[in-house]
Design a protein around this motif. Structure first.
Motif, PDB file in Angstrom:
ATOM      1  N   GLU A  64       0.829  -1.205   0.000  1.00 35.63           N
ATOM      2  CA  GLU A  64       0.000   0.000   0.000  1.00 35.63           C
ATOM      3  C   GLU A  64       0.868   1.262   0.000  1.00 35.63           C
ATOM      4  O   GLU A  64       0.581   2.219  -0.723  1.00 35.63           O
ATOM      5  N   LYS A  65       1.933   1.259   0.793  1.00 38.64           N
ATOM      6  CA  LYS A  65       2.839   2.408   0.824  1.00 38.64           C
ATOM      7  C   LYS A  65       3.521   2.607  -0.526  1.00 38.64           C
ATOM      8  O   LYS A  65       3.649   3.732  -1.002  1.00 38.64           O
ATOM      9  N   ARG A  66       3.975   1.498  -1.132  1.00 34.17           N
ATOM     10  CA  ARG A  66       4.626   1.609  -2.443  1.00 34.17           C
ATOM     11  C   ARG A  66       3.650   2.147  -3.490  1.00 34.17           C
ATOM     12  O   ARG A  66       4.023   2.963  -4.328  1.00 34.17           O
ATOM     13  N   ARG A  70       4.138   5.469  -5.713  1.00 31.40           N
ATOM     14  CA  ARG A  70       4.057   5.431  -7.184  1.00 31.40           C
ATOM     15  C   ARG A  70       3.021   6.414  -7.693  1.00 31.40           C
ATOM     16  O   ARG A  70       3.247   7.109  -8.694  1.00 31.40           O
ATOM     17  N   GLN A  71       1.880   6.474  -7.017  1.00 33.84           N
ATOM     18  CA  GLN A  71       0.824   7.399  -7.429  1.00 33.84           C
ATOM     19  C   GLN A  71       1.290   8.848  -7.283  1.00 33.84           C
ATOM     20  O   GLN A  71       1.043   9.673  -8.161  1.00 33.84           O
ATOM     21  N   LYS A  74       3.657   9.571 -10.038  1.00 35.25           N
ATOM     22  CA  LYS A  74       2.914   9.653 -11.295  1.00 35.25           C
ATOM     23  C   LYS A  74       2.266  11.031 -11.432  1.00 35.25           C
ATOM     24  O   LYS A  74       2.300  11.660 -12.503  1.00 35.25           O
ATOM     25  N   GLU A  75       1.680  11.538 -10.344  1.00 31.96           N
ATOM     26  CA  GLU A  75       1.061  12.854 -10.355  1.00 31.96           C
ATOM     27  C   GLU A  75       2.109  13.948 -10.566  1.00 31.96           C
ATOM     28  O   GLU A  75       1.865  14.916 -11.290  1.00 31.96           O
ATOM     29  N   ILE A  76       3.256  13.788  -9.954  1.00 31.20           N
ATOM     30  CA  ILE A  76       4.353  14.765 -10.119  1.00 31.20           C
ATOM     31  C   ILE A  76       4.792  14.780 -11.585  1.00 31.20           C
ATOM     32  O   ILE A  76       4.978  15.847 -12.181  1.00 31.20           O
TER      33      ILE A  76
END
Length: 80
Positions: A64-66, A70-71, A74-76
């Motif tokens: 969940e932390k990974r 990643r999300q 991805k947003e950055i």
């Protein structure tokens, strides 16, 4: 060898641990004749089950932390 017995992670095996310690308290001859071997095997199975349960929980939390990281990356990347 087994880990430290009386910890917060091994609460599910408390009864087996106490019985095992009582068996060992009966003395050297009792232990050396293998009278506690059955309890030791039962304790090992119980501790292994507890460890596997904790590993599964830890693995889920780590995943969940990974996924969050990643999300966020991805947003950055999308906003850059």
């Amino acid at each position: 060898m087994h880990p430290h017995l009386h910890t917060k992670d091994n609460i599910g095996c408390e009864a087996i641990m106490n019985a095992f310690e009582e068996c060992h308290a009966k003395g050297f001859l009792w232990k050396s004749m293998g009278m506690c071997n059955g309890m030791k095997e039962e304790l090992s199975r119980c501790l292994r089950a507890e460890r596997v349960k904790h590993q599964s929980e830890n693995r889920t939390t780590a995943q969940e932390k990974r996924d969050k990281i990643r999300q966020a990356w991805k947003e950055i990347d999308e906003n850059s």
